[in-house]
Design a protein around this motif. Structure first.
Motif, PDB file in Angstrom:
ATOM      1  N   ILE A  84       0.868  -1.170   0.000  1.00 56.07           N
ATOM      2  CA  ILE A  84       0.000   0.000   0.000  1.00 56.07           C
ATOM      3  C   ILE A  84       0.912   1.228   0.000  1.00 56.07           C
ATOM      4  O   ILE A  84       1.939   1.239   0.681  1.00 56.07           O
ATOM      5  N   ALA A  85       0.541   2.224  -0.799  1.00 58.96           N
ATOM      6  CA  ALA A  85       1.382   3.408  -0.933  1.00 58.96           C
ATOM      7  C   ALA A  85       0.515   4.651  -1.066  1.00 58.96           C
ATOM      8  O   ALA A  85      -0.640   4.589  -1.476  1.00 58.96           O
ATOM      9  N   ILE A  86       1.113   5.774  -0.732  1.00 64.35           N
ATOM     10  CA  ILE A  86       0.459   7.081  -0.844  1.00 64.35           C
ATOM     11  C   ILE A  86       1.222   7.907  -1.877  1.00 64.35           C
ATOM     12  O   ILE A  86       2.380   8.271  -1.644  1.00 64.35           O
ATOM     13  N   ILE A 146       2.082  16.837  -0.298  1.00 67.63           N
ATOM     14  CA  ILE A 146       0.782  16.462   0.268  1.00 67.63           C
ATOM     15  C   ILE A 146       0.309  15.178  -0.424  1.00 67.63           C
ATOM     16  O   ILE A 146       0.682  14.904  -1.566  1.00 67.63           O
ATOM     17  N   PRO A 147      -0.500  14.367   0.260  1.00 67.56           N
ATOM     18  CA  PRO A 147      -1.029  13.141  -0.348  1.00 67.56           C
ATOM     19  C   PRO A 147      -1.893  13.466  -1.568  1.00 67.56           C
ATOM     20  O   PRO A 147      -2.579  14.479  -1.600  1.00 67.56           O
ATOM     21  N   ASP A 148      -1.827  12.583  -2.561  1.00 63.43           N
ATOM     22  CA  ASP A 148      -2.568  12.803  -3.801  1.00 63.43           C
ATOM     23  C   ASP A 148      -3.273  11.529  -4.256  1.00 63.43           C
ATOM     24  O   ASP A 148      -3.356  11.244  -5.439  1.00 63.43           O
ATOM     25  N   GLY A 149      -3.754  10.730  -3.315  1.00 61.81           N
ATOM     26  CA  GLY A 149      -4.461   9.499  -3.662  1.00 61.81           C
ATOM     27  C   GLY A 149      -3.990   8.339  -2.817  1.00 61.81           C
ATOM     28  O   GLY A 149      -3.432   8.515  -1.728  1.00 61.81           O
ATOM     29  N   ILE A 150      -4.182   7.131  -3.346  1.00 56.25           N
ATOM     30  CA  ILE A 150      -3.752   5.912  -2.668  1.00 56.25           C
ATOM     31  C   ILE A 150      -3.549   4.817  -3.708  1.00 56.25           C
ATOM     32  O   ILE A 150      -4.213   4.809  -4.748  1.00 56.25           O
ATOM     33  N   SER A 151      -2.616   3.911  -3.423  1.00 53.43           N
ATOM     34  CA  SER A 151      -2.318   2.792  -4.313  1.00 53.43           C
ATOM     35  C   SER A 151      -2.250   1.520  -3.490  1.00 53.43           C
ATOM     36  O   SER A 151      -1.774   1.525  -2.354  1.00 53.43           O
ATOM     37  N   TRP A 185      -5.163   5.308  -7.398  1.00 51.07           N
ATOM     38  CA  TRP A 185      -6.044   6.464  -7.484  1.00 51.07           C
ATOM     39  C   TRP A 185      -5.172   7.703  -7.401  1.00 51.07           C
ATOM     40  O   TRP A 185      -4.421   7.892  -6.446  1.00 51.07           O
ATOM     41  N   LYS A 186      -5.234   8.533  -8.430  1.00 54.45           N
ATOM     42  CA  LYS A 186      -4.483   9.787  -8.501  1.00 54.45           C
ATOM     43  C   LYS A 186      -5.497  10.917  -8.481  1.00 54.45           C
ATOM     44  O   LYS A 186      -6.211  11.158  -9.456  1.00 54.45           O
ATOM     45  N   ALA A 187      -5.629  11.589  -7.341  1.00 56.63           N
ATOM     46  CA  ALA A 187      -6.678  12.590  -7.132  1.00 56.63           C
ATOM     47  C   ALA A 187      -6.555  13.780  -8.074  1.00 56.63           C
ATOM     48  O   ALA A 187      -7.563  14.276  -8.575  1.00 56.63           O
ATOM     49  N   THR A 188      -5.337  14.256  -8.330  1.00 54.35           N
ATOM     50  CA  THR A 188      -5.148  15.429  -9.182  1.00 54.35           C
ATOM     51  C   THR A 188      -5.800  15.247 -10.550  1.00 54.35           C
ATOM     52  O   THR A 188      -6.395  16.163 -11.091  1.00 54.35           O
ATOM     53  N   SER A 204       1.905  11.313 -20.404  1.00 53.96           N
ATOM     54  CA  SER A 204       1.995  10.240 -19.405  1.00 53.96           C
ATOM     55  C   SER A 204       1.636  10.809 -18.037  1.00 53.96           C
ATOM     56  O   SER A 204       1.773  12.004 -17.790  1.00 53.96           O
ATOM     57  N   ILE A 205       1.177   9.930 -17.177  1.00 47.91           N
ATOM     58  CA  ILE A 205       0.783  10.296 -15.823  1.00 47.91           C
ATOM     59  C   ILE A 205       1.771   9.635 -14.866  1.00 47.91           C
ATOM     60  O   ILE A 205       1.899   8.413 -14.847  1.00 47.91           O
ATOM     61  N   GLY A 206       2.479  10.431 -14.087  1.00 45.34           N
ATOM     62  CA  GLY A 206       3.481   9.899 -13.175  1.00 45.34           C
ATOM     63  C   GLY A 206       3.045   9.996 -11.722  1.00 45.34           C
ATOM     64  O   GLY A 206       2.284  10.888 -11.353  1.00 45.34           O
ATOM     65  N   LEU A 207       3.526   9.057 -10.921  1.00 45.64           N
ATOM     66  CA  LEU A 207       3.260   9.049  -9.491  1.00 45.64           C
ATOM     67  C   LEU A 207       4.580   8.834  -8.750  1.00 45.64           C
ATOM     68  O   LEU A 207       5.388   8.003  -9.158  1.00 45.64           O
ATOM     69  N   ILE A 208       4.797   9.576  -7.701  1.00 47.06           N
ATOM     70  CA  ILE A 208       5.896   9.320  -6.771  1.00 47.06           C
ATOM     71  C   ILE A 208       5.227   9.025  -5.440  1.00 47.06           C
ATOM     72  O   ILE A 208       4.428   9.816  -4.953  1.00 47.06           O
ATOM     73  N   SER A 209       5.532   7.847  -4.887  1.00 50.34           N
ATOM     74  CA  SER A 209       4.808   7.366  -3.720  1.00 50.34           C
ATOM     75  C   SER A 209       5.734   6.892  -2.622  1.00 50.34           C
ATOM     76  O   SER A 209       6.853   6.467  -2.879  1.00 50.34           O
ATOM     77  N   LEU A 210       5.226   6.939  -1.388  1.00 55.93           N
ATOM     78  CA  LEU A 210       5.855   6.311  -0.231  1.00 55.93           C
ATOM     79  C   LEU A 210       4.942   5.178   0.195  1.00 55.93           C
ATOM     80  O   LEU A 210       3.723   5.345   0.233  1.00 55.93           O
ATOM     81  N   GLY A 211       5.537   4.019   0.522  1.00 57.81           N
ATOM     82  CA  GLY A 211       4.679   2.914   0.880  1.00 57.81           C
ATOM     83  C   GLY A 211       5.349   1.856   1.728  1.00 57.81           C
ATOM     84  O   GLY A 211       6.527   1.947   2.068  1.00 57.81           O
TER      85      GLY A 211
END
Length: 183
Positions: free
Chosen positions: A38-40, A63-68, A91-94, A170-177
Motif C-alpha cells: 500500500i502506498a500514498i 501532500i497526499p494525492d491518492g492511494i495505491s 487512485w491519482k486525485a489530481t 503520461s501520468i506519473g506518481l511518486i509514492s511512499l509505501g
C-alpha cells in the motif's frame, strides 16, 4: 503485450514447479511468495508557505494525492532475487484517475547485515484507466526500499502510465509505501 504476459506466466509456473521439486530435494532455496503493498502518491504542495490564518502557515513540501494498493505472486531465490506478477489499483486525485496496472516485477535485495536488506524493484506491464473508455498504455515502475528481517519493505516508488490524459502524454506518481511478503 499478450506475448509478454504469457511469457511471464510461463516463467513463474516453471519456477513454481522447480520450487516444488526443490522442497523435496532441498538442493536450492527457491520459494514462492505473496506480496501486498500500500502506498500514498505525493504531489508538491502548491500552497507551501501560504498563511492559513494569522498563526498557521502551511509549510508542507508534499501532500497526499491518492492511494495505491497492489498484490503479487512470485518466486524468489535466497531472498536475493525474485520475479513476480502483480496487479492492483491506483487512485491519482489530481487527475481524477483510477487505474489498474498489470505488470511483471523483478526484485533484487542485497543484504546489509542483521537480516536487513536494500531492495530495488523494476516492473513493466500495462495500465488500464477505469471509466475512461478504452484508455490504456504501458505501465512502468521502479522502487527503492529497506527490508526488515520480518519481510516488511518500506519503499519510495516512481511509476508512470503512458497514456494521454488532460493534454499530458503520461501520468506519473511518486509514492511512499510499505509492503509485506508472506511465504
Amino acid at each position: 503485450m499478450k506475448k509478454i504476459v504469457t511469457l511471464l506466466v510461463i516463467f513463474i509456473l516453471v519456477f513454481e514447479g522447480y520450487s516444488q521439486e526443490s522442497k523435496t530435494t532441498q538442493k536450492n532455496n527457491l520459494a514462492p511468495f505473496y506480496q501486498f503493498e500500500i502506498a500514498i502518491p505525493l504531489v508538491g504542495n502548491p500552497n507551501r508557505n501560504e498563511e492559513i490564518s494569522e498563526e498557521i502557515t502551511d509549510r508542507s513540501w508534499f501532500i497526499p494525492d491518492g492511494i495505491s494498493s497492489k498484490f503479487g505472486y512470485g518466486i524468489q531465490h535466497n531472498k536475493w532475487i525474485a520475479t513476480s506478477i502483480h496487479s492492483g489499483i491506483d487512485w491519482k486525485a489530481t487527475y481524477k484517475l483510477v487505474a489498474i496496472p498489470v505488470y511483471g516485477n523483478l526484485r533484487l535485495s542485497a543484504g546489509i547485515g542483521n537480516g536487513y536488506r536494500i531492495t530495488a524493484q523494476a516492473g513493466f506491464g500495462r495500465g488500464f484507466a477505469l471509466g475512461r473508455g478504452n484508455l490504456n498504455g504501458n505501465y512502468t515502475r521502479v522502487s527503492l526500499g529497506f527490508e526488515t528481517d520480518e519481510d516488511f519493505i518500506f519503499f519510495v516508488e516512481g511509476s508512470s502510465y503512458n497514456f494521454k490524459l488532460k493534454n499530458e502524454n503520461s501520468i506519473g506518481l511518486i509514492s511512499l509505501g510499505v509492503a509485506l511478503r508472506t511465504f
